[in-house]
Design a protein around this motif. Structure first.
Motif, mmCIF file in Angstrom:
data_model
loop_
_atom_site.group_PDB
_atom_site.id
_atom_site.type_symbol
_atom_site.label_atom_id
_atom_site.label_comp_id
_atom_site.label_asym_id
_atom_site.label_seq_id
_atom_site.Cartn_x
_atom_site.Cartn_y
_atom_site.Cartn_z
ATOM 1 N N ILE A 44 39.400 21.825 -32.854
ATOM 2 C CA ILE A 44 37.981 22.169 -32.896
ATOM 3 C C ILE A 44 37.469 22.129 -34.329
ATOM 4 O O ILE A 44 36.377 21.610 -34.600
ATOM 5 C CB ILE A 44 37.746 23.563 -32.261
ATOM 6 N N LYS A 45 38.246 22.649 -35.273
ATOM 7 C CA LYS A 45 37.835 22.622 -36.681
ATOM 8 C C LYS A 45 37.690 21.202 -37.200
ATOM 9 O O LYS A 45 36.752 20.891 -37.936
ATOM 10 C CB LYS A 45 38.850 23.385 -37.534
ATOM 11 N N MET A 48 34.475 19.681 -35.798
ATOM 12 C CA MET A 48 33.247 20.275 -36.321
ATOM 13 C C MET A 48 33.118 20.184 -37.836
ATOM 14 O O MET A 48 32.116 20.649 -38.383
ATOM 15 C CB MET A 48 33.184 21.745 -35.896
ATOM 16 N N LEU A 56 29.109 29.150 -35.454
ATOM 17 C CA LEU A 56 29.255 28.266 -34.305
ATOM 18 C C LEU A 56 30.734 27.988 -34.024
ATOM 19 O O LEU A 56 31.146 27.942 -32.863
ATOM 20 C CB LEU A 56 28.502 26.956 -34.527
ATOM 21 N N LEU A 57 31.523 27.833 -35.068
ATOM 22 C CA LEU A 57 32.965 27.647 -34.887
ATOM 23 C C LEU A 57 33.560 28.846 -34.144
ATOM 24 O O LEU A 57 34.336 28.671 -33.210
ATOM 25 C CB LEU A 57 33.660 27.463 -36.238
ATOM 26 N N ILE A 59 32.098 30.907 -32.068
ATOM 27 C CA ILE A 59 31.665 30.878 -30.681
ATOM 28 C C ILE A 59 32.479 29.861 -29.888
ATOM 29 O O ILE A 59 32.942 30.129 -28.768
ATOM 30 C CB ILE A 59 30.153 30.563 -30.596
ATOM 31 N N ARG A 60 32.691 28.673 -30.465
ATOM 32 C CA ARG A 60 33.448 27.642 -29.752
ATOM 33 C C ARG A 60 34.893 28.068 -29.531
ATOM 34 O O ARG A 60 35.457 27.799 -28.483
ATOM 35 C CB ARG A 60 33.400 26.328 -30.523
ATOM 36 N N VAL A 61 35.494 28.726 -30.523
ATOM 37 C CA VAL A 61 36.887 29.145 -30.383
ATOM 38 C C VAL A 61 37.011 30.261 -29.333
ATOM 39 O O VAL A 61 37.884 30.220 -28.466
ATOM 40 C CB VAL A 61 37.459 29.607 -31.735
ATOM 41 N N HIS A 63 34.912 31.124 -26.858
ATOM 42 C CA HIS A 63 34.431 30.828 -25.513
ATOM 43 C C HIS A 63 34.968 29.520 -24.942
ATOM 44 O O HIS A 63 34.644 29.175 -23.825
ATOM 45 C CB HIS A 63 32.905 30.825 -25.491
ATOM 46 N N TYR A 65 34.401 26.321 -25.757
ATOM 47 C CA TYR A 65 33.494 25.172 -25.595
ATOM 48 C C TYR A 65 34.026 23.950 -26.281
ATOM 49 O O TYR A 65 34.613 23.969 -27.285
ATOM 50 C CB TYR A 65 32.108 25.497 -26.140
#
Length: 65
Positions: A44-45, A48, A56-57, A59-61, A63, A65
Motif C-alpha cells: 500500500i505504501k 501511494m 489517507l495511508l 485509513i487504507r491500512v 480499513h 481499502y
C-alpha cells in the motif's frame, strides 16, 4: 563442497543460525500472519508513494481499502 559460491553462502547462513532454522521447522506456530500484514502495508505504501498524506495511508491500512 559445491562449486556455486551462492549455494555455499546460503548454507553458511543456515549453519550460522541453525537454532532458528530448527525452531522454524519444528515448532507449531509461525509468524506468517504478521509477515503477510507487513507485506500488505508495504505494498500500500509503494502504491501511494507521493500521492497522499499519512492520514489517507492510515485509513487504507486500517480499513483494508
Amino acid at each position: 563442497a559445491s562449486p556455486a559460491r551462492e549455494l555455499r553462502d546460503f548454507v553458511a547462513g543456515l549453519r550460522r543460525d541453525w537454532a532458528a532454522v530448527k525452531a522454524g521447522l519444528t515448532l507449531p506456530y509461525s509468524s506468517g500472519a504478521v509477515e503477510g500484514n507487513v507485506n500488505r502495508i508495504k505494498m500500500i505504501k509503494r502504491i501511494m508513494y507521493g500521492r497522499a498524506n499519512p492520514d489517507l495511508l492510515r485509513i487504507r491500512v486500517l480499513h483494508g481499502y
